[in-house]
Enzyme design. Structure first.
Site, PDB file in Angstrom:
ATOM      1  N   ASP A   1       0.821  -1.211   0.000  1.00 57.95           N
ATOM      2  CA  ASP A   1       0.000   0.000   0.000  1.00 57.95           C
ATOM      3  C   ASP A   1       0.855   1.261   0.000  1.00 57.95           C
ATOM      4  O   ASP A   1       2.070   1.207   0.150  1.00 57.95           O
ATOM      5  CB  ASP A   1      -0.950   0.000   1.207  1.00 57.95           C
ATOM      6  CG  ASP A   1      -0.279  -0.502   2.489  1.00 57.95           C
ATOM      7  OD1 ASP A   1       0.936  -0.301   2.637  1.00 57.95           O
ATOM      8  OD2 ASP A   1      -0.971  -1.092   3.333  1.00 57.95           O
TER       9      ASP A   1
ATOM     10  N   ASP B   1      -8.352  -3.528  14.021  1.00 53.27           N
ATOM     11  CA  ASP B   1      -9.695  -3.914  13.580  1.00 53.27           C
ATOM     12  C   ASP B   1      -9.663  -5.042  12.555  1.00 53.27           C
ATOM     13  O   ASP B   1     -10.664  -5.327  11.900  1.00 53.27           O
ATOM     14  CB  ASP B   1     -10.436  -2.703  13.008  1.00 53.27           C
ATOM     15  CG  ASP B   1      -9.704  -2.069  11.823  1.00 53.27           C
ATOM     16  OD1 ASP B   1      -8.658  -2.611  11.398  1.00 53.27           O
ATOM     17  OD2 ASP B   1     -10.179  -1.034  11.318  1.00 53.27           O
TER      18      ASP B   1
ATOM     19  N   HIS C   1      -7.802  -5.242   9.759  1.00 59.14           N
ATOM     20  CA  HIS C   1      -7.519  -4.941   8.351  1.00 59.14           C
ATOM     21  C   HIS C   1      -6.128  -5.427   7.949  1.00 59.14           C
ATOM     22  O   HIS C   1      -5.201  -5.396   8.745  1.00 59.14           O
ATOM     23  CB  HIS C   1      -7.689  -3.443   8.048  1.00 59.14           C
ATOM     24  CG  HIS C   1      -6.645  -2.547   8.617  1.00 59.14           C
ATOM     25  ND1 HIS C   1      -6.852  -1.741   9.713  1.00 59.14           N
ATOM     26  CD2 HIS C   1      -5.364  -2.295   8.220  1.00 59.14           C
ATOM     27  CE1 HIS C   1      -5.763  -1.044   9.965  1.00 59.14           C
ATOM     28  NE2 HIS C   1      -4.833  -1.369   9.081  1.00 59.14           N
TER      29      HIS C   1
ATOM     30  N   GLU D   1      -9.919  -2.092   4.864  1.00 62.32           N
ATOM     31  CA  GLU D   1     -10.609  -1.798   6.105  1.00 62.32           C
ATOM     32  C   GLU D   1     -11.836  -2.703   6.272  1.00 62.32           C
ATOM     33  O   GLU D   1     -12.239  -3.392   5.330  1.00 62.32           O
ATOM     34  CB  GLU D   1     -11.031  -0.316   6.111  1.00 62.32           C
ATOM     35  CG  GLU D   1      -9.879   0.670   5.941  1.00 62.32           C
ATOM     36  CD  GLU D   1      -9.088   0.907   7.216  1.00 62.32           C
ATOM     37  OE1 GLU D   1      -9.055   0.018   8.089  1.00 62.32           O
ATOM     38  OE2 GLU D   1      -8.491   1.983   7.344  1.00 62.32           O
TER      39      GLU D   1
END
Length: 266
Positions: A72, A141, A143, A148
C-alpha cells in the site's frame, strides 16, 4: 492455516525472516525466474526487516533475483516525505540489501490517474504469474494492507478511505497529529492477497488480540478482513504472546504442540 505462537516481537521477526530466506533459497531464483515477494510497512515488520538485513550481510540470502511488490501507499503524500511508504521501505530495508532498483515495485500515491495506477499494478503482478510469498501485518480492527472492515473479499488494488481508527493508530508516525495522516490510500485488494502462493501475517501486541481471535476462531467475515486467511490454502500467522490473549486455551495449546519443532532455536 498455520499459527506460529512465539513469545516476543524479536522472535516473530526472526522466524518470519528465516521463513522468507528458506523460501527464496529453496526457489533458487534467477534473472529469468525471480522470486516474487510481497511486503508491508508499519511497526510490525521492523524486526523481520532487521533480521533479513542481518542474514543478507551474513551471506545467507541474496535479493538480486527477488522482485518485490508493496502492499500500500498513502495518497497525496510526497514520495520523499519521511512517512511515505516509499521512504519507509528504502530506509528500513531496500537501502541495506542487494535488490536491484528495477525489481522494486511501489504504488504511486501521486499518480495523475489513480484508477490507471491501480490497474497497472495488478497487471504487473499478473505479468510475473503470482506473488510467491506475501508478508503482511494486521490492524487492531483486523484490516490487512488498507483493506478496512467491510472490504470485499474479492477486491483488487484500489483507492480506499481510511477509517478514523486507522488514522489515529498511524498518527504516532505523524507527531501524534491525526490531521496530518492522509485520508486515502492505495492498497492491494483482499483478492490480490488471496492470489499469492503463500500469505504470512505477523501479529504483535495485546491490541491485536481480537483480530487474531477473529482470524483463527471466528467465521469468515468481511468486517474482520484477516479472516480471509481461512480461505487460503497456504496461510501462516506468526504471533507474539500478548496477541494470543483472546484465543481459547485449547486453541493455543493445539498450535503450540503442532509447531513445537518449528519454533525451536529462536
Amino acid at each position: 492455516m498455520r499459527l506460529i505462537p512465539l513469545a516476543t516481537p524479536q522472535q516473530v521477526g526472526k522466524w518470519a525472516a528465516r521463513h522468507i530466506v528458506k523460501r527464496i533459497n529453496d526457489f533458487n531464483p534467477t534473472a529469468d525466474r525471480p522470486f516474487v515477494l510481497g511486503l508491508p510497512t508499519g511497526g510490525t515488520p521492523l524486526e523481520a526487516y532487521k533480521a533479513l538485513i542481518e542474514m543478507h550481510k551474513a551471506g545467507q540470502v541474496s535479493f538480486k533475483h527477488v522482485v518485490t511488490f508493496n502492499m500500500d501507499e498513502y495518497v497525496g503524500l510526497p514520495k520523499d516525505h519521511p512517512e511515505s511508504y516509499h521512504s519507509f521501505m528504502y530506509r528500513n530495508f531496500f537501502d541495506h540489501v542487494d535488490i536491484p532498483e528495477e525489481n522494486i515495485n511501489l504504488l504511486d500515491g501521486n499518480a495523475p490517474d489513480i484508477d490507471a495506477e491501480c490497474r497497472r499494478y495488478e497487471e504487473k503482478i499478473r505479468a510475473y504469474g503470482k506473488i510467491h510469498l506475501f508478508m503482511g501485518g494486521v490492524g487492531n480492527d483486523g484490516h490487512i494492507a488498507f483493506n478496512e472492515p467491510a472490504s470485499s473479499l474479492a477486491s483488487r488494488t484500489r483507492i480506499k478511505t481510511l477509517t478514523h481508527d486507522t488514522r489515529v493508530a498511524n498518527s504516532r508516525f505523524f507527531g501524534g497529529d491525526v490531521n496530518q495522516v492522509p485520508k486515502y490510500a492505495l492498497t492491494v485488494g483482499v483478492g490480490t492477497l488471496l492470489d499469492a502462493q503463500e500469505v504470512m501475517i505477523l501479529v504483535l501486541g495485546h491490541v491485536k488480540a481480537q483480530a487474531l481471535q477473529a482470524a483463527v476462531e471466528g467465521n469468515v467475515n468481511h468486517m474482520w478482513t484477516i479472516s480471509c486467511l481461512q480461505l487460503h490454502p497456504k496461510a501462516v500467522i506468526v504471533c507474539d504472546e500478548p496477541s494470543t490473549m483472546e484465543l481459547k486455551v485449547k486453541t493455543l495449546k493445539y498450535f503450540t504442540e503442532l509447531e513445537a519443532e518449528n519454533i525451536k532455536d529462536l
